[in-house]
Design a protein around this motif. Sequence first.
Motif, short mmCIF file in Angstrom:
data_model
loop_
_atom_site.label_atom_id
_atom_site.label_comp_id
_atom_site.label_asym_id
_atom_site.label_seq_id
_atom_site.Cartn_x
_atom_site.Cartn_y
_atom_site.Cartn_z
N THR A 124 5.36 10.09 6.46
CA THR A 124 3.98 9.64 7.54
C THR A 124 4.09 7.82 6.84
OG1 THR A 124 2.49 10.21 4.78
CG2 THR A 124 3.14 11.42 6.91
N ASP A 125 3.61 7.62 7.81
CA ASP A 125 3.06 6.04 7.39
C ASP A 125 2.49 5.46 6.56
OD1 ASP A 125 4.83 5.89 9.19
OD2 ASP A 125 3.36 5.59 10.87
N VAL A 126 1.08 6.79 5.49
CA VAL A 126 0.19 6.32 4.98
C VAL A 126 1.23 5.89 3.98
CG1 VAL A 126 -2.07 7.30 3.71
CG2 VAL A 126 -1.57 6.38 6.70
N SER A 127 1.57 7.39 3.36
CA SER A 127 2.31 7.73 2.38
C SER A 127 3.45 6.70 2.00
CB SER A 127 2.78 8.96 2.27
OG SER A 127 1.96 10.27 2.53
N LEU A 128 4.19 6.19 3.30
CA LEU A 128 4.87 5.10 3.01
C LEU A 128 4.89 3.76 2.13
CD1 LEU A 128 8.30 4.53 3.15
CD2 LEU A 128 8.11 4.04 5.87
N LYS A 129 3.44 3.59 2.84
CA LYS A 129 3.23 1.90 2.49
C LYS A 129 2.88 1.70 1.37
CE LYS A 129 1.65 1.00 7.45
NZ LYS A 129 0.47 0.25 8.65
N THR A 130 1.97 3.51 0.99
CA THR A 130 1.19 3.72 -0.40
C THR A 130 2.68 2.71 -1.62
OG1 THR A 130 -0.81 4.81 0.60
CG2 THR A 130 -0.12 5.01 -2.07
N VAL A 131 3.52 3.96 -0.77
CA VAL A 131 4.86 4.16 -2.41
C VAL A 131 4.77 2.96 -1.79
CG1 VAL A 131 7.13 4.89 -2.18
CG2 VAL A 131 5.24 6.38 -2.18
N GLU A 132 4.96 2.08 -1.39
CA GLU A 132 6.28 1.04 -0.86
C GLU A 132 5.18 -0.46 -1.98
OE1 GLU A 132 6.68 0.20 3.02
OE2 GLU A 132 9.01 0.74 3.77
N ARG A 133 3.51 -0.63 -1.87
CA ARG A 133 3.21 -0.89 -2.54
C ARG A 133 3.60 -1.25 -3.82
NH1 ARG A 133 -1.02 0.23 1.31
NH2 ARG A 133 -1.83 1.64 0.13
N VAL A 134 3.50 0.19 -4.39
CA VAL A 134 4.04 0.56 -6.20
C VAL A 134 5.08 0.30 -6.12
CG1 VAL A 134 3.96 2.16 -7.72
CG2 VAL A 134 2.64 2.95 -5.55
N LEU A 135 5.95 -0.17 -5.20
CA LEU A 135 7.57 0.07 -5.62
C LEU A 135 7.54 -2.05 -5.92
CD1 LEU A 135 9.55 2.02 -3.64
CD2 LEU A 135 9.21 2.34 -6.42
N ASP A 136 6.82 -2.34 -4.65
CA ASP A 136 6.67 -3.79 -4.66
C ASP A 136 5.90 -4.83 -5.61
OD1 ASP A 136 7.71 -4.04 -1.90
OD2 ASP A 136 6.23 -4.00 -1.18
N SER A 137 5.13 -3.92 -6.66
CA SER A 137 4.92 -4.20 -7.80
C SER A 137 5.52 -4.62 -8.80
CB SER A 137 3.33 -3.88 -8.48
OG SER A 137 3.69 -2.47 -7.98
#
Length: 529
Positions: A419-432
């Motif tokens: 899902t887009d919401v889950s994907l964006k949430t996880v990608e923000r965590v990984l980008d940090s």
Amino acid sequence: MYHGRSTGKGPSTPTQIYQQPPRLLIVHIALPSWAHICSNLCEALQNFFCLACSLMGPSRMSLFSLYMVQNQHECILPFVQVKGNFARLQACISELRTLQKEGCFRPHSTSLQLAVEDGLQQFKQYTRHVATGAALSYTSLEITVLTSQPGKEVAKQLEEGLKDTDLVRVRRLQVVEITEGVLECMDSVSPVEEPSSDESSVLGTDIDLQTIDNDVVSMEIFFKAWLHNSGTDQEHIHLLLPSRCFSNISRTGDDSMCLKCDLQERLLSPSLLPGTADGSLRMDDPKGDFSTLYQMASQSSASCYKLRVIKALNSSGICESLTYGLPFILRPTSCWQLDWDELETNQQHFHALCHSLLKRQWLLLAKGEPLSGGHSLRTPASTFYVIVPSRSPTLLVKAVATRELLLPSPFPPLPEDPTDVSLKTVERVLDSLELEPTYNPLQAWSHLYSHLSNTLTKLQGRIQPSLESRALRKHPCKAGQLQTNRVRATVAPLPMTPTPGRAPKMPAASKPSSEVFWPSKGEEYPSGP
């Protein structure tokens, strides 16, 4: 290399692994260099002896003694068994920290020579006074001189000063120059860097010359090399490859190409250290693990353990979940019983194998061939290993699972569209997260040293009072002599000229063994949760 066999049931283990020779460490560092080196050296020694005294199983180090040479030679610690003597080693390091760090003096030209002769004399007398059975293991001594002066000059000074000294009992004499450089980029994880031709040479009296940096990590790695199995009485492993397509190579009776190799541990097993795992369970050493192979290689006296290569694999053809246990390293053997031509040919073939595997991007699948233990109707279980090449003249060996060990593990395909919401949430965590190109263990601290130091201090603090009280009950009239007898040096040092204004020091062993040793002030530990 010492070879022993056990007679009990279960996996075969050696009664005693190869034990490093007794070591004499001579610290030959003049003022003002001592002020810059003292803290790093003491912390490195503290860390090393925390490990050496904590390792379960047979002792890897036997005897250790330490001398200090500044304006005169001084015995800081007479020969003691390393295992079980952490308190005395602590006191020795504490005394090093208290030595003079400022001022100037004119060192005696013969002080270093006298330290070598004195230490050698103490070693000879020690071996004459210990039990006959134990003395057989201590036939030769390794002497290491840590110096702040140019290593070649110190080596020449020793070569000249010791030319009339009987060095038959000296297995190795090594001069290690501590440079003032600081390790800025800790990107090396090999136990000891192979010295280049400019950094190492062997002089007329077999004095090895090496340099290390003036930092804790470099010194610690240098001392850890003392834990390696460096025996050269026999090669450890025979690596057998099918030789139908080869010519002019070393072959065995079954028409195989035979590479004679030595084994080396890549890292210490956490299960050998208290507080990290139960040493009796050996979490990383199930039956058939490569640790068993290392033990069998160590106990093989009549014939070497064999690894027979049966297949080649693509470098991406092995799943990491199928490997288990601790990896080990294979190197071309340095066994002194082989002639020079055979050693050279064996080394060239080993290097050629590494190059060819890298070029083809291959791994090797090998099967261990257990040593024959007489006539037995039972077929021993085999262990398989994957052999991985590297860009150094070494091969990495890891145990790999077989059919019998596999458990069912479902691996359903990964859904293609999260899902887009889950994907964006996880990608923000990984980008940090901070991205590093490689993992560097030299930059990862587990605070194991402080844990081991505290454990050893508490353990010996409980043991020592019980021993003293038992001795008092047996000999109440000799209570005053108890401490003196416990720390008395084996022999008296050679005579030395007292320095004006400085009282003679007693060896560190004469200090109370209950002295608590804390980490240096520069070492910080995070607070607990």
